[in-house]
Design an enzyme around this catalytic site. Sequence first.
Site, PDB file in Angstrom:
ATOM      1  N   GLY A  77       0.881  -1.245  -0.124  1.00 34.58           N
ATOM      2  CA  GLY A  77      -0.085  -0.003   0.111  1.00 34.58           C
ATOM      3  C   GLY A  77       0.882   1.339  -0.145  1.00 34.58           C
ATOM      4  O   GLY A  77       0.521   2.187   0.500  1.00 34.58           O
ATOM      5  N   TYR A 136     -13.897  -4.901  10.066  1.00 29.84           N
ATOM      6  CA  TYR A 136     -12.799  -4.128  10.141  1.00 29.84           C
ATOM      7  C   TYR A 136     -11.966  -4.370  11.416  1.00 29.84           C
ATOM      8  O   TYR A 136     -10.769  -4.680  11.333  1.00 29.84           O
ATOM      9  CB  TYR A 136     -12.791  -2.916  10.100  1.00 29.84           C
ATOM     10  CG  TYR A 136     -11.797  -2.064   9.830  1.00 29.84           C
ATOM     11  CD1 TYR A 136     -10.638  -2.280   8.819  1.00 29.84           C
ATOM     12  CD2 TYR A 136     -11.376  -0.883  11.188  1.00 29.84           C
ATOM     13  CE1 TYR A 136      -9.508  -1.396   8.728  1.00 29.84           C
ATOM     14  CE2 TYR A 136     -10.319  -0.311  10.755  1.00 29.84           C
ATOM     15  CZ  TYR A 136      -9.510  -0.416   9.790  1.00 29.84           C
ATOM     16  OH  TYR A 136      -8.367   0.326  10.037  1.00 29.84           O
ATOM     17  N   SER A 147      -0.320   5.436  -1.175  1.00 36.01           N
ATOM     18  CA  SER A 147      -1.294   5.857  -0.611  1.00 36.01           C
ATOM     19  C   SER A 147      -0.940   6.358   0.741  1.00 36.01           C
ATOM     20  O   SER A 147      -0.398   5.502   1.575  1.00 36.01           O
ATOM     21  CB  SER A 147      -2.674   5.744  -0.974  1.00 36.01           C
ATOM     22  OG  SER A 147      -3.737   6.350  -0.443  1.00 36.01           O
ATOM     23  N   GLY A 148      -1.447   7.366   1.502  1.00 29.41           N
ATOM     24  CA  GLY A 148      -1.765   7.710   2.942  1.00 29.41           C
ATOM     25  C   GLY A 148      -0.285   7.256   3.650  1.00 29.41           C
ATOM     26  O   GLY A 148       0.934   7.834   3.220  1.00 29.41           O
TER      27      GLY A 148
END
Length: 325
Positions: free
Chosen positions: A13, A191, A16-17
Amino acid sequence: MPRLDGKTVVVTGANSGLGFEATRALAAKGATVVMACRSVERGADAAAEIRADAGGDTDGALAVRECDLASLGSVASFAEGVEDDYDAVDVLCNNAGVMAIPRRETDDGFETQLGVNHLGHFALTCRLFPLLAAADGVGSDAEEEPGSDASDRDTTGDARVVTQSSGAHERGEMDFTDLNWEESYEKWGAYGRSKLANLLFAYELQRRIDAADDDVGVRSVACHPGYAATNLQLRTARESGNPLATAVMRLANAAFGQDAATGALPLLYAATADVDGGAYVEPGGVLNMRGSPTVGRSNDASYDLDDARRLWEFSTDATGVDLSL
Ligand SMILES: NC(=O)c1ccc[n+]([C@@H]2O[C@H](COP(=O)([O-])OP(=O)(O)OC[C@H]3O[C@@H](n4cnc5c(N)ncnc54)[C@H](OP(=O)(O)O)[C@@H]3O)[C@@H](O)[C@H]2O)c1
């Protein structure tokens, strides 16, 4: 952070972020960062942005590679490619994730949050583990010899597996009768469970390393970023079906979120500072939602030995891979 020249770090990942900001910081210290992204195009755009912001190029190198954690085949291909092209991996950052999205399944039929956030990273860690065990790691002063290969390496290094969890692990429950959410589905519960699974996995990995006959030279550290304003919340809002949700989420991010660069600090601390295997790094500020990294403690459920063993068994069955120590 120390200089990381000659070190290889894999970040999932990375486009992003938090993964993006961690990649930027690691490359600025001289690391080669393998940016494991599900979209090579988005990864290349992110790498170009980091290079441009650094005035043309970074101290270290950026290598964008495809890795879709929602596909065990993609994870295997990614790991094979890294094995072909790198002698060792000093740090693996299991960072990518999705939050509270409607129920969908990965290519292999797993509920997506458990599949991407936990199972994909479980498979990736097992597959890259020989390269981690072959690494000098971040704490070693040993210089990498050009052209050296895994068989020449010191096996008592300080390589790291860093797994990004969330404060939301506290609302997770391990229901082993329906881990895949086939009987019912609650997106925040899913989650929370996936983030609790991240911790059960990270601590169990450390216990297995500790129990190995030889000094494996790898430590497993968990972390969480607090609340950082990233695309994570905006994707949740977009996929909620509520047209107002994105605007509300943007306001909440602006009011309460810290920036992504600050949110990446626990990950970077877990990856490069002098922390014990099995540690949980979190922001030290208000409610552990913001601020500088500190070593804390996750909830009791995350240290449950029986749940950790059961999750490990489920994960090896589900992914078809296991750790070779
Ligand atoms: N931000 C927070 O406040 C917060 C709080 C607690 C925990 N976390 C955790 O921090 C981690 C990073 O989140 P973030 O805030 O940086 O969110 P983000 O900006 O949305 O980044 C998430 C990254 O994960 C990638 N990703 C999603 N699905 C993937 C898949 N199937 N295969 C490979 N990569 C995939 C995304 O790729 P695309 O761009 O292609 O979608 C993106 O690069 C997550 O594990 C999250 O649970 C964040």
